[in-house]
Design an enzyme around this catalytic site. Structure first.
Site, PDB file in Angstrom:
ATOM      1  N   ASN A 151       0.796  -1.234   0.000  1.00 19.53           N
ATOM      2  CA  ASN A 151       0.000   0.000   0.000  1.00 19.53           C
ATOM      3  C   ASN A 151       0.827   1.281   0.000  1.00 19.53           C
ATOM      4  OD1 ASN A 151       0.707  -0.579   2.664  1.00 19.53           O
ATOM      5  ND2 ASN A 151      -1.151   0.330   3.491  1.00 19.53           N
TER       6      ASN A 151
ATOM      7  N   GLU B  60       9.200   1.727  14.751  1.00 16.70           N
ATOM      8  CA  GLU B  60      10.174   2.096  13.739  1.00 16.70           C
ATOM      9  C   GLU B  60      10.191   3.597  13.573  1.00 16.70           C
ATOM     10  OE1 GLU B  60       9.046  -0.682  10.723  1.00 16.70           O
ATOM     11  OE2 GLU B  60       7.647   0.694   9.782  1.00 16.70           O
TER      12      GLU B  60
ATOM     13  N   GLU C 162       4.499  -4.381  12.156  1.00 22.53           N
ATOM     14  CA  GLU C 162       3.606  -3.228  11.924  1.00 22.53           C
ATOM     15  C   GLU C 162       2.395  -3.769  11.181  1.00 22.53           C
ATOM     16  OE1 GLU C 162       4.204  -0.213  12.996  1.00 22.53           O
ATOM     17  OE2 GLU C 162       6.277  -0.506  13.619  1.00 22.53           O
TER      18      GLU C 162
ATOM     19  N   CYS D 282      -2.992   1.626   6.679  1.00 24.31           N
ATOM     20  CA  CYS D 282      -3.092   1.059   8.030  1.00 24.31           C
ATOM     21  C   CYS D 282      -3.545   2.111   9.025  1.00 24.31           C
ATOM     22  CB  CYS D 282      -1.752   0.477   8.448  1.00 24.31           C
ATOM     23  SG  CYS D 282      -0.411   1.671   8.331  1.00 24.31           S
TER      24      CYS D 282
HETATM   25  P1  NAD Z   1       0.014  -9.119   3.603  1.00 26.61           P
HETATM   26  O1  NAD Z   1       0.157  -9.539   5.016  1.00 26.61           O
HETATM   27  O2  NAD Z   1      -0.861  -9.898   2.714  1.00 26.61           O
HETATM   28  O3  NAD Z   1       1.435  -9.091   2.889  1.00 26.61           O
HETATM   29  C1  NAD Z   1       2.528  -8.357   3.428  1.00 26.61           C
HETATM   30  C2  NAD Z   1       3.822  -8.995   2.957  1.00 26.61           C
HETATM   31  O4  NAD Z   1       3.926 -10.303   3.520  1.00 26.61           O
HETATM   32  C3  NAD Z   1       3.914  -9.169   1.432  1.00 26.61           C
HETATM   33  O5  NAD Z   1       5.241  -8.934   1.018  1.00 26.61           O
HETATM   34  C4  NAD Z   1       3.552 -10.640   1.261  1.00 26.61           C
HETATM   35  O6  NAD Z   1       4.087 -11.202   0.097  1.00 26.61           O
HETATM   36  C5  NAD Z   1       4.191 -11.242   2.490  1.00 26.61           C
HETATM   37  N1  NAD Z   1       3.650 -12.538   2.897  1.00 26.61           N
HETATM   38  C6  NAD Z   1       2.393 -13.023   2.707  1.00 26.61           C
HETATM   39  N2  NAD Z   1       2.304 -14.281   3.197  1.00 26.61           N
HETATM   40  C7  NAD Z   1       3.514 -14.593   3.706  1.00 26.61           C
HETATM   41  C8  NAD Z   1       4.046 -15.738   4.354  1.00 26.61           C
HETATM   42  N3  NAD Z   1       3.326 -16.825   4.575  1.00 26.61           N
HETATM   43  N4  NAD Z   1       5.334 -15.704   4.768  1.00 26.61           N
HETATM   44  C9  NAD Z   1       6.085 -14.599   4.568  1.00 26.61           C
HETATM   45  N5  NAD Z   1       5.644 -13.490   3.944  1.00 26.61           N
HETATM   46  C10 NAD Z   1       4.365 -13.483   3.526  1.00 26.61           C
HETATM   47  O7  NAD Z   1      -0.442  -7.574   3.660  1.00 26.61           O
HETATM   48  P2  NAD Z   1      -0.784  -6.616   2.441  1.00 26.61           P
HETATM   49  O8  NAD Z   1      -2.120  -6.988   1.893  1.00 26.61           O
HETATM   50  O9  NAD Z   1       0.376  -6.519   1.514  1.00 26.61           O
HETATM   51  O10 NAD Z   1      -0.894  -5.207   3.195  1.00 26.61           O
HETATM   52  C11 NAD Z   1      -2.053  -4.762   3.811  1.00 26.61           C
HETATM   53  C12 NAD Z   1      -1.973  -4.920   5.312  1.00 26.61           C
HETATM   54  O11 NAD Z   1      -0.799  -4.291   5.799  1.00 26.61           O
HETATM   55  C13 NAD Z   1      -3.117  -4.241   6.044  1.00 26.61           C
HETATM   56  O12 NAD Z   1      -3.586  -5.082   7.075  1.00 26.61           O
HETATM   57  C14 NAD Z   1      -2.479  -2.988   6.624  1.00 26.61           C
HETATM   58  O13 NAD Z   1      -3.121  -2.472   7.754  1.00 26.61           O
HETATM   59  C15 NAD Z   1      -1.107  -3.462   6.908  1.00 26.61           C
HETATM   60  N6  NAD Z   1      -0.177  -2.338   6.974  1.00 26.61           N
HETATM   61  C16 NAD Z   1       0.316  -1.968   8.189  1.00 26.61           C
HETATM   62  C17 NAD Z   1       1.163  -0.874   8.281  1.00 26.61           C
HETATM   63  C18 NAD Z   1       1.723  -0.420   9.603  1.00 26.61           C
HETATM   64  O14 NAD Z   1       2.671   0.349   9.591  1.00 26.61           O
HETATM   65  N7  NAD Z   1       1.188  -0.849  10.737  1.00 26.61           N
HETATM   66  C19 NAD Z   1       1.506  -0.175   7.131  1.00 26.61           C
HETATM   67  C20 NAD Z   1       0.980  -0.590   5.916  1.00 26.61           C
HETATM   68  C21 NAD Z   1       0.147  -1.686   5.840  1.00 26.61           C
END
Ligand code: NAD
Length: 494
Positions: free
Chosen positions: A155, A462, A253, A287
């Site tokens: 995102n 962070e 995060e 997020c």
């Molecule tokens: P996601 O959890 O689907 O993916 C995040 C990352 O993890 C990607 O690179 C993905 O390829 C990887 N991943 C997925 N499955 C994995 C596994 N089994 N093992 C290792 N890596 C794996 O999240 P998304 O859809 O890319 O992002 C949206 C989410 O991120 C929302 O819930 C949002 O709130 C959160 N987010 C949080 C912050 C924060 O700073 N707190 C910032 C941005 C987004």
């Protein structure tokens, strides 16, 4: 910002482009359906090569560099990012579906994080303990953890890698980065940007691919010392479980369902701007989205009317088009999820004050800004992260009610309050369970300020000084300078 043919990317390992061994993947522009980038999924062997490269560079070179050397490289990287803003902003826009102007602002803002991390590289200190008694001195020394595995979402791809990587490098860690398969290009471009800035080969390695293959192999690699993960709460919990098996440092995060409170005495025009920004920036795929707007009853009707008026004028569409503020939804899975929540909101009895409309044409999907009023705290649209341009409005009478509503969540990433009363603001800030509280502002924050969540929003911080310390351990050094008193209960040797 127009680019022609799709660009083919490779992994970045040991300071050079390397082919990955998995099947080819493509990323299409969610606003047009056109292919933007191509790359191969990384296998466990590719990940092993990347981690081995990082480990070797950490041990042979990077852990021994001075803070001044690291700072010089990070500052140069910030300059290089600014020089490459056109290309970076293009890929950020085209892969993740951000409005062009927003993508550019995010790259510029990211460069500031690299600048700031450079200052931190020269400011890492420990403590000294001079009051332990005669002939006894102790110091603590901060040391880099080693190899950091950094996994990021789609995102805010470049902002989020910039909240982690420069801080890891400032700390003296080497890194293996896995960007989201939905938005990998700008992270992959960092390889050359950092090499040109003087980063020794192997200190940064970037592996592209899917979470379940490449990401999982990285989490499980025994030579990874730390996992720094941003993404969904579900995958974050998985990362923590894997990290527990290897007793690795884990920093997470994760998601949010953030409360944004407006009291009746607030600067309501400013609060209105912040409510729009908080709800609809990045098509609500944030997020920190102010996804629960809590309005004091006395102003709720008037505030909602104005909010609906301005939100109805938001231009939705192709990210390249002038004036578009809400772009496409990232993929079908997210689109279906958002549409499902809109249906759920109606079924639960909330009132649709705006939007609810969405459309899908092949690989291109849009959701119009949507506002629900009359939302009750137990409704799913008040409790679950929707991750789209959908706002839930709840009302309250007293500050205590507002705080109770704000805290009625499994998440705790951020919260905001608008009020002219400083006591109300401070009391609310102290009472709300969230890692960041905004008073009379929203979605704000310079690189000096630590960021992170509580509850199911994550663990660790962070950015800021803490952003560097997260990638470090503390070593305690105790020094007796004479006057040793025998300690072994049976000893007669001293
Ligand atoms: P996601 O959890 O689907 O993916 C995040 C990352 O993890 C990607 O690179 C993905 O390829 C990887 N991943 C997925 N499955 C994995 C596994 N089994 N093992 C290792 N890596 C794996 O999240 P998304 O859809 O890319 O992002 C949206 C989410 O991120 C929302 O819930 C949002 O709130 C959160 N987010 C949080 C912050 C924060 O700073 N707190 C910032 C941005 C987004």
């Amino acid at each position: 910002m127009t680019h022609g043919a799709p660009r083919r990317f490779r992994n970045w390992i040991g300071g050079a482009w390397r082919d990955a061994g998995g099947p080819e993947l493509e990323r299409r522009d969610p606003a047009t359906g056109a292919i933007v980038s191509l790359f191969r999924d990384s296998t466990a062997e590719d990940v092993d090569a990347a981690v081995s490269s990082a480990k070797a560079a950490f041990e042979a070179v990077w852990s021994a560099t001075s803070g001044a050397e690291r700072a010089t490289i990070l500052s140069k990287a910030a300059d290089n990012i600014r020089s490459a803003v056109d290309e970076l902003a293009y890929f950020e826009m085209a892969e993740s579906g951000k409005p062009a102007k927003q993508a550019r602002l995010e790259i510029e803002r990211s460069a500031m994080l690299w600048d700031y991390a450079a200052t931190q590289a020269r400011s890492i200190t420990g403590d000294s303990f001079g009051q332990l008694g005669a002939n006894y001195l102790a110091i603590t020394v901060r040391e880099p953890l080693g190899v950091a595995a950094i996994i990021t979402p789609w995102n805010f791809p470049f902002l989020i890698i910039s909240q982690k990587l420069p801080f890891a490098l400032a700390a003296g860690c080497a890194a293996v980065v896995k960007p989201s398969e939905l938005a990998s290009a700008t992270t992959l471009l960092l390889g050359e940007i950092l090499k040109d800035a003087g980063l020794p080969n192997g200190v940064l390695n970037i592996v592209a691919g899917l979470g379940r293959s490449c990401g999982d192999a990285l989490l499980h690699h025994p030579s990874v010392d730390m996992i720094s993960f941003t993404g969904s709460t579900a995958v974050g919990k998985h990362a923590m479980r894997v990290g527990a098996d290897g007793l690795k440092r884990v920093s997470l995060e994760l998601g949010g369902k953030n409360a944004h409170i407006v009291m009746a005495d607030a600067d309501l025009d400013a609060a209105l701007d912040a409510a729009l920004h908080g709800a609809f920036l990045n098509a609500g795929q944030s997020c920190n989205q102010g996804s629960r707007l809590l309005l004091q009853s006395a102003i709720a009707e008037d505030f909602t009317r104005k909010l609906v008026h301005y939100a109805s004028r938001i231009k939705v569409g192709d990210t390249r088009a002038e004036g578009v503020l809400v772009g496409p939804i990232i993929n079908k899975q997210q689109y279906d999820k958002i549409a499902g929540y809109i249906a759920t909101g109606r079924e639960e009895g909330a009132t649709l004050a705006l939007g609810g409309t969405h459309r899908e044409d092949g690989e291109v999907r849009f959701v119009d800004p949507t506002i629900f009023t009359g939302v009750k705290p137990d409704m799913r649209i008040a409790r679950e992260e929707i991750f789209g341009p959908v706002l839930s409005i709840l009302t309250f009478d007293t500050l205590e009610e507002a705080i109770a509503l704000a805290n009625d969540s499994i998440y705790g990433l951020s919260a905001g309050i608008w009020t002219a009363n400083v006591s109300v603001a401070i009391n609310a800030a102290r009472a709300m369970n969230a890692g960041t509280i905004w008073i009379n502002t929203y979605l704000d924050g310079p690189p000096e300020l630590p960021f992170g969540g509580v509850g199911e929003s994550g663990i660790g911080r962070e950015v800021g000084r803490q952003g560097v310390e997260e990638f470090m351990d503390i070593k305690t050094v105790q020094i007796r300078s004479g006057g040793y008193a025998p300690r072994w209960i049976g000893s007669t040797v001293v």
